[in-house]
Scaffold this motif. Structure first.
Motif, PDB file in Angstrom:
ATOM      1  N   TYR A  59      38.809  27.903  32.493  1.00 32.81           N
ATOM      2  CA  TYR A  59      38.642  29.260  32.225  1.00 32.81           C
ATOM      3  C   TYR A  59      37.876  29.674  30.965  1.00 32.81           C
ATOM      4  O   TYR A  59      37.876  30.853  30.493  1.00 32.81           O
ATOM      5  CB  TYR A  59      39.991  29.924  32.019  1.00 32.81           C
ATOM      6  CG  TYR A  59      40.902  30.089  33.248  1.00 32.81           C
ATOM      7  CD1 TYR A  59      40.978  30.633  34.204  1.00 32.81           C
ATOM      8  CD2 TYR A  59      41.831  28.800  33.017  1.00 32.81           C
ATOM      9  CE1 TYR A  59      41.864  30.275  35.374  1.00 32.81           C
ATOM     10  CE2 TYR A  59      42.797  28.714  34.013  1.00 32.81           C
ATOM     11  CZ  TYR A  59      42.798  29.137  35.533  1.00 32.81           C
ATOM     12  OH  TYR A  59      43.491  28.961  36.214  1.00 32.81           O
ATOM     13  N   HIS A 122      46.016  33.783  35.631  1.00 33.79           N
ATOM     14  CA  HIS A 122      45.572  33.606  36.798  1.00 33.79           C
ATOM     15  C   HIS A 122      46.906  32.717  37.544  1.00 33.79           C
ATOM     16  O   HIS A 122      47.325  32.087  37.259  1.00 33.79           O
ATOM     17  CB  HIS A 122      44.598  32.677  36.985  1.00 33.79           C
ATOM     18  CG  HIS A 122      44.096  32.046  38.122  1.00 33.79           C
ATOM     19  ND1 HIS A 122      43.714  30.495  38.401  1.00 33.79           N
ATOM     20  CD2 HIS A 122      43.722  32.445  39.324  1.00 33.79           C
ATOM     21  CE1 HIS A 122      43.453  30.424  39.759  1.00 33.79           C
ATOM     22  NE2 HIS A 122      43.464  31.630  40.373  1.00 33.79           N
ATOM     23  N   THR A 144      45.700  40.538  35.682  1.00 27.39           N
ATOM     24  CA  THR A 144      45.846  39.511  36.436  1.00 27.39           C
ATOM     25  C   THR A 144      44.974  39.326  37.436  1.00 27.39           C
ATOM     26  O   THR A 144      44.169  40.215  38.005  1.00 27.39           O
ATOM     27  CB  THR A 144      47.334  39.738  37.289  1.00 27.39           C
ATOM     28  OG1 THR A 144      47.194  40.530  38.192  1.00 27.39           O
ATOM     29  CG2 THR A 144      48.412  39.956  36.104  1.00 27.39           C
ATOM     30  N   LEU A 145      44.830  37.923  37.756  1.00 28.32           N
ATOM     31  CA  LEU A 145      43.849  37.602  38.566  1.00 28.32           C
ATOM     32  C   LEU A 145      44.422  36.806  39.802  1.00 28.32           C
ATOM     33  O   LEU A 145      45.189  35.656  39.320  1.00 28.32           O
ATOM     34  CB  LEU A 145      42.680  36.595  38.032  1.00 28.32           C
ATOM     35  CG  LEU A 145      41.905  37.155  36.795  1.00 28.32           C
ATOM     36  CD1 LEU A 145      41.067  35.980  36.381  1.00 28.32           C
ATOM     37  CD2 LEU A 145      40.993  38.236  37.275  1.00 28.32           C
ATOM     38  N   HIS A 167      45.002  44.324  38.465  1.00 27.77           N
ATOM     39  CA  HIS A 167      45.392  43.332  39.354  1.00 27.77           C
ATOM     40  C   HIS A 167      44.192  43.229  40.321  1.00 27.77           C
ATOM     41  O   HIS A 167      43.821  43.964  41.124  1.00 27.77           O
ATOM     42  CB  HIS A 167      46.641  43.680  40.132  1.00 27.77           C
ATOM     43  CG  HIS A 167      47.790  43.925  39.221  1.00 27.77           C
ATOM     44  ND1 HIS A 167      48.520  43.135  38.558  1.00 27.77           N
ATOM     45  CD2 HIS A 167      48.483  45.300  39.032  1.00 27.77           C
ATOM     46  CE1 HIS A 167      49.458  43.479  38.030  1.00 27.77           C
ATOM     47  NE2 HIS A 167      49.475  44.984  38.054  1.00 27.77           N
ATOM     48  N   VAL A 168      43.473  42.048  39.878  1.00 30.44           N
ATOM     49  CA  VAL A 168      42.383  41.709  40.595  1.00 30.44           C
ATOM     50  C   VAL A 168      42.820  40.391  41.726  1.00 30.44           C
ATOM     51  O   VAL A 168      43.083  39.469  41.490  1.00 30.44           O
ATOM     52  CB  VAL A 168      41.218  41.111  39.922  1.00 30.44           C
ATOM     53  CG1 VAL A 168      39.938  40.888  40.782  1.00 30.44           C
ATOM     54  CG2 VAL A 168      40.718  42.266  38.965  1.00 30.44           C
ATOM     55  N   PHE A 206      38.646  31.998  40.973  1.00 27.81           N
ATOM     56  CA  PHE A 206      38.669  32.493  39.679  1.00 27.81           C
ATOM     57  C   PHE A 206      38.352  31.399  38.728  1.00 27.81           C
ATOM     58  O   PHE A 206      38.145  31.826  37.290  1.00 27.81           O
ATOM     59  CB  PHE A 206      39.895  33.396  39.357  1.00 27.81           C
ATOM     60  CG  PHE A 206      39.951  34.489  40.354  1.00 27.81           C
ATOM     61  CD1 PHE A 206      39.475  35.658  39.962  1.00 27.81           C
ATOM     62  CD2 PHE A 206      40.634  34.707  41.603  1.00 27.81           C
ATOM     63  CE1 PHE A 206      39.291  36.790  40.809  1.00 27.81           C
ATOM     64  CE2 PHE A 206      40.797  35.514  42.632  1.00 27.81           C
ATOM     65  CZ  PHE A 206      40.173  36.930  42.099  1.00 27.81           C
ATOM     66  N   THR A 225      32.727  35.681  42.176  1.00 34.22           N
ATOM     67  CA  THR A 225      33.983  36.055  41.910  1.00 34.22           C
ATOM     68  C   THR A 225      34.294  36.066  40.125  1.00 34.22           C
ATOM     69  O   THR A 225      34.658  36.897  39.655  1.00 34.22           O
ATOM     70  CB  THR A 225      34.877  35.039  42.331  1.00 34.22           C
ATOM     71  OG1 THR A 225      35.033  35.288  43.776  1.00 34.22           O
ATOM     72  CG2 THR A 225      36.503  35.130  41.978  1.00 34.22           C
ATOM     73  N   HIS A 226      33.565  34.971  39.638  1.00 35.36           N
ATOM     74  CA  HIS A 226      33.517  34.952  37.859  1.00 35.36           C
ATOM     75  C   HIS A 226      32.835  36.210  37.693  1.00 35.36           C
ATOM     76  O   HIS A 226      33.361  36.849  36.677  1.00 35.36           O
ATOM     77  CB  HIS A 226      32.851  33.591  37.695  1.00 35.36           C
ATOM     78  CG  HIS A 226      33.436  32.398  38.089  1.00 35.36           C
ATOM     79  ND1 HIS A 226      32.848  31.288  37.859  1.00 35.36           N
ATOM     80  CD2 HIS A 226      34.619  32.081  38.474  1.00 35.36           C
ATOM     81  CE1 HIS A 226      33.551  30.451  38.413  1.00 35.36           C
ATOM     82  NE2 HIS A 226      34.719  30.841  38.573  1.00 35.36           N
ATOM     83  N   SER A 229      35.139  39.593  38.181  1.00 33.46           N
ATOM     84  CA  SER A 229      36.271  39.543  37.509  1.00 33.46           C
ATOM     85  C   SER A 229      36.073  39.446  35.912  1.00 33.46           C
ATOM     86  O   SER A 229      36.676  40.183  35.213  1.00 33.46           O
ATOM     87  CB  SER A 229      37.170  38.313  37.869  1.00 33.46           C
ATOM     88  OG  SER A 229      36.636  37.111  37.469  1.00 33.46           O
ATOM     89  N   ARG A 230      35.088  38.969  35.491  1.00 36.45           N
ATOM     90  CA  ARG A 230      34.791  38.920  33.966  1.00 36.45           C
ATOM     91  C   ARG A 230      34.690  40.292  33.490  1.00 36.45           C
ATOM     92  O   ARG A 230      34.945  40.851  32.350  1.00 36.45           O
ATOM     93  CB  ARG A 230      33.652  38.218  33.678  1.00 36.45           C
ATOM     94  CG  ARG A 230      34.120  36.442  33.627  1.00 36.45           C
ATOM     95  CD  ARG A 230      32.989  35.589  33.521  1.00 36.45           C
ATOM     96  NE  ARG A 230      33.292  34.125  33.740  1.00 36.45           N
ATOM     97  CZ  ARG A 230      32.372  33.173  33.648  1.00 36.45           C
ATOM     98  NH1 ARG A 230      31.039  33.497  33.301  1.00 36.45           N
ATOM     99  NH2 ARG A 230      32.674  32.093  34.104  1.00 36.45           N
ATOM    100  N   LEU A 233      37.748  42.586  33.672  1.00 35.23           N
ATOM    101  CA  LEU A 233      38.719  42.504  32.510  1.00 35.23           C
ATOM    102  C   LEU A 233      38.149  42.764  31.399  1.00 35.23           C
ATOM    103  O   LEU A 233      38.886  43.459  30.447  1.00 35.23           O
ATOM    104  CB  LEU A 233      39.119  40.892  32.583  1.00 35.23           C
ATOM    105  CG  LEU A 233      40.365  40.434  33.312  1.00 35.23           C
ATOM    106  CD1 LEU A 233      40.356  40.935  34.692  1.00 35.23           C
ATOM    107  CD2 LEU A 233      40.535  39.007  32.812  1.00 35.23           C
TER     108      LEU A 233
END
Length: 270
Positions: A59, A122, A144-145, A167-168, A206, A225-226, A229-230, A233
């Motif tokens: 991560y 995660h 949350t991932l 929540h992803v 993730f 996805t990275h 989601s980054r 967040l």
């Protein structure tokens, strides 16, 4: 001119304005890592829980990204084995927040505001973050991932959580399918919450890089996805831990790459 969600998403997928430092939590007796902006006082901080069998190294890109936008990230490297305890990891997440607040980081040039604390994670580490949030009144926001159910049940702990949450989840997650994990946690949440689905994301999408656990756990690292989601967040924690309203449109609007599928009001305003 008002920025659209798409413009804000594009902005937050890029590295932030801060240079980043990396430290070792083991220096204060807790295995793990900490990433911080190079300098700053009264910063926001989050503790991050790793997924089942996943080292914190999977991560690093996320941690560096958040730190580049001004958020301190502490990630315990405990309970990484197959029988790791979500309850004990939750306790370590709270300890990590204690460290952020109680220890001057970066040779004294960095401090954390005790009123700007959050949690994230995660997979089972996301479930542990929910457990930790239920027992820590300092926590102001939780993200949350691909959250997975835990024992004690994250869904039960979620009912005690009044802070905002995001929540992803992955639409292609075969380990923690959204309907039986992330959606149930979101629906159980005691405070404002939002659930977003990344349609093509897998459970390990993730995480970053390669790891032997890929032989046991479905999915692999996914750049898209990275990226998404980054950004989500980063926006979530900047809004809820620093009061930066500039990024509210990204949190309030559904996007093609991360549509909102469940929400309680007023999820991300105020």
């Amino acid at each position: 001119m008002a920025r659209t969600a798409k413009h804000l998403l594009d902005e937050l997928t890029r590295r932030g304005p801060h240079q980043v430092l990396r430290g070792d939590l083991a220096l204060v007796g807790l295995p793990g890592v900490v990433f911080t902006p190079a300098a700053g006082l009264g910063l926001p901080a989050i503790a991050f829980g790793h997924g089942w069998l996943q080292p914190t190294s999977r991560y690093r890109g996320l941690f560096r990204h958040l730190a580049s936008w001004g958020v301190v990230v502490a990630a315990p490297g405990t309970h990484v084995g197959p029988l790791g305890s979500a309850r004990l990891l939750a306790a370590d997440l709270r300890t990590a927040l204690d460290v952020c607040v109680g220890v001057r980081l970066g040779e004294g040039a960095i401090s954390v505001d005790q009123d700007r604390l959050g949690l994230a994670g995660h997979s089972t580490g996301a479930g542990a973050a929910v457990l930790a949030a239920a027992d820590d009144s300092r926590v102001k926001a939780v993200a949350t991932l691909a959250p997975a159910q835990t024992k004690p049940f994250a869904t039960d702990a979620a009912r005690q959580c009044q802070m905002p949450s995001l929540h992803v989840v992955g639409g292609n997650d075969l380990v923690a399918p959204p309907k039986s994990h992330g959606e149930l946690i979101a629906q159980s949440w005691g405070g404002p919450t939002q659930l977003r689905v990344l349609p093509k994301a897998s459970h390990l999408g993730f995480a970053e890089g390669r790891h032997w656990s890929g032989l046991l756990v479905h999915g692999k690292a996914e750049h898209a996805t990275h990226r998404i989601s980054r950004a989500l967040l980063t926006a979530f924690f900047l809004v809820h831990l620093t009061g930066e309203k500039k990024y509210l449109p990204l949190l309030e609007e559904s996007t093609k790459t991360a549509p909102v599928t469940y929400e309680t009001v007023p999820t991300l305003a105020g």
